[in-house]
Design an enzyme around this catalytic site. Structure first.
Site, mmCIF file in Angstrom:
data_model
loop_
_atom_site.group_PDB
_atom_site.id
_atom_site.type_symbol
_atom_site.label_atom_id
_atom_site.label_comp_id
_atom_site.label_asym_id
_atom_site.label_seq_id
_atom_site.Cartn_x
_atom_site.Cartn_y
_atom_site.Cartn_z
ATOM 1 N N ASN A 31 4.218 -39.981 19.277
ATOM 2 C CA ASN A 31 5.627 -39.712 18.980
ATOM 3 C C ASN A 31 6.220 -40.667 17.940
ATOM 4 O O ASN A 31 7.141 -40.312 17.205
ATOM 5 C CB ASN A 31 6.472 -39.698 20.260
ATOM 6 C CG ASN A 31 6.401 -40.987 21.042
ATOM 7 O OD1 ASN A 31 5.422 -41.737 20.945
ATOM 8 N ND2 ASN A 31 7.417 -41.266 21.830
ATOM 9 N N GLU A 80 3.559 -50.103 28.097
ATOM 10 C CA GLU A 80 4.901 -49.565 27.858
ATOM 11 C C GLU A 80 4.809 -48.089 28.168
ATOM 12 O O GLU A 80 4.158 -47.329 27.442
ATOM 13 C CB GLU A 80 5.327 -49.829 26.409
ATOM 14 C CG GLU A 80 6.824 -49.685 26.170
ATOM 15 C CD GLU A 80 7.227 -48.269 25.811
ATOM 16 O OE1 GLU A 80 7.753 -47.574 26.715
ATOM 17 O OE2 GLU A 80 7.025 -47.862 24.671
ATOM 18 N N CYS A 110 10.535 -42.136 24.495
ATOM 19 C CA CYS A 110 10.522 -42.667 25.860
ATOM 20 C C CYS A 110 11.880 -43.226 26.278
ATOM 21 O O CYS A 110 12.149 -43.358 27.467
ATOM 22 C CB CYS A 110 9.442 -43.733 26.008
ATOM 23 S SG CYS A 110 9.609 -45.107 24.854
#
Length: 482
Positions: A153, A251, A285
């Site tokens: 992304n 993460e 995210c």
């Protein structure tokens, strides 16, 4: 039609030839047209890359921070100068609008610049001894070879946010980009090469994600795996790394709430909520996943959101004025559709749905949608959609909405909109998230720590001076002087 085979495996300063029998095709998600083929590497190539990184580690780690910083400075400069071309490559393989892609590339260069500056600041410590005949030093030492696994992304900035601090600290790296978006990674490695990075310090492997990951997990020369991606994969890496007590820095996913209180600036709230939710078409995210609005402003704010969404242009990211590109895959579209169907079945009402895209496009497009009357039992209120679906729920009580916002296993980012200073501090302290934005939905900058709590992350923060901590071990040197 594919016109080229792109070299995509870089080991010990050399681009390996692409074996046509071991390749994968990279497609443009807006048009479904093939862009190029890249190598499909596996365990053998990964092992070779780890060996190269291990052999390069002594010389690279023994350089002064200033010597390492010169290469990072140069790489940052090269990336900024070439931002438009790099952005076009990013848009073709990932789909986001070109202005977003160029902005990401410039942000990626910003991480290299920041860690070029931090390379000389790996400070140690002198501990005053309780024993007269002892002197004690704490010396930071680079951890060793790092396996870096990055997502699709943000295929540029997620690389430099990991490699910048790793290289500044004196570590060497084996990079595995997402199989969907290897082309940005290839260009970044070329930039490091042009900047004068010594052979073996940065290595690139594309291909079989499972095979590459398994070699990183089982190879004892890899001392740390740094990963950005789904919580499910993060849990797998933690379990497998336990056999060697290998360090992992994760993460992971998020489920960010926005809370708009009755004193919020409505225009600012609407603009930033749309910018957060539909940045990269919801594939971030830290984007807003659910919007809690005080009932006294709900109708007015919803009308503003509807107006702004319906003005957005959908299409190929390379087209002028496009603000919403495609999703990354058919599976991603199906997930959004399933979350929307579940919400409608449980009583949600569509407030706005984006304009249709160009009918000639055959890519993974999905209508951006806002729904109201969201309830706590809806999937979209509990799971990360990772797409352009924005649910609205009203509230009346501050403590109640904080409880709802915290009722999730995720803890990456949360946002509040208010003009009340006391409420700002009170609510921000009560939200169980690693990052809280107040009238701000873009907390990721090179100089600030980035990371979550609960099931949104494990290990150290990325960004800021904190970003180097994961890549450094602290060694005690105790000296007797009598």
């Amino acid at each position: 039609m594919i016109s080229t085979l792109t070299k995509s495996i870089y080991i010990n300063g050399e681009w390996l030839e692409v074996d046509e029998s071991k390749t994968q095709t990279i497609y443009n998600p807006a048009t479904l047209e093939p862009i190029t083929d890249v190598a499909y590497g596996g365990k053998e190539e990964t092992r070779e890359a780890i060996n190269a990184a291990s052999n390069a580690f002594p010389a690279w780690s023994e350089m002064t921070g200033r010597q390492r910083s010169r290469i990072l400075y140069k790489a940052a400069e090269l990336m900024r100068k070439d931002a438009k071309r790099l952005g076009e490559i990013l848009t073709k393989e990932q789909g986001k609008p070109l202005p977003e892609a160029v902005g990401e590339v410039k942000g990626a260069a910003g991480f290299l610049l920041w860690y070029a500056e931090e390379a000389s600041r790996g400070y140690g410590e002198w501990i005053p001894s309780s024993v007269k005949t002892k002197r004690m030093l704490v010396v930071p030492k680079p951890i060793g070879v790092v396996g870096a696994i990055t997502p699709w992304n943000f295929p540029s900035s997620m690389i430099t946010r990991k490699l910048g601090p790793a290289l500044a600290a004196g570590c060497t790296v084996v990079l595995k980009p997402s199989p969907e978006t290897p082309l940005s990674a290839i260009e970044i490695v070329k930039i490091f090469e042009e900047a004068g990075m010594p052979p073996g310090v940065v290595n690139l492997i594309t291909g079989d994600a499972q095979a590459i990951g398994e070699e990183m997990l089982t190879n004892k020369d890899v001392k740390l795996i740094t990963f950005t991606g789904s919580t499910a994969v993060g849990k797998y890496l933690m379990r497998e790394a336990a056999d060697q007590v290998k360090k992992v820095s994760l993460e992971l996913g998020g489920h960010a709430p926005i809370i708009a209180f009755e004193d919020a600036n409505l225009e600012k709230t609407a603009s930033l909520a749309i910018a957060s939710k539909f940045r990269n078409n919801g594939q971030t995210c830290i984007c807003a996943n659910r919007l809690y609005v005080h009932e006294s402003i709900a109708d007015e704010l919803t009308a503003l959101l509807k107006e702004k969404l319906e003005a957005m242009k959908i299409g190929s990211g390379l087209e002028e004025g496009v603000e919403l590109g495609p999703l990354i895959s058919e599976k991603a579209v199906e997930k959004v559709e399933a979350h929307l169907a579940d919400a409608l079945e449980k009583g949600a009402e569509v407030v706005a749905s984006g304009n249709e895209w160009d009918g000639d496009l055959k890519g993974y497009f999905c209508p951006p949608t806002i729904v109201k009357n969201a309830t706590d039992d809806m999937v979209v209120m509990n799971e990360e959609t990772f797409g352009p679906l924005f649910p609205i729920q009203t509230f009346t009580d501050e403590d109640e909405v904080i409880k709802k916002a915290n009722n999730t296993d995720y803890g990456l980012a949360a946002y509040i909109f208010t003009e009340n200073t006391a409420r700002t501090l009170r609510v921000a302290e009560k939200l169980d998230y690693g990052m809280v934005g107040v009238n701000d939905v873009f907390p990721s900058v090179p100089e600030a720590p980035f990371g979550g709590i609960k099931q949104s992350g494990s290990g150290g923060k990325e960004g800021g001076h904190h970003g180097m901590d994961e890549f450094l071990e602290k060694k005690l040197i105790s000296i007797a002087i009598n």
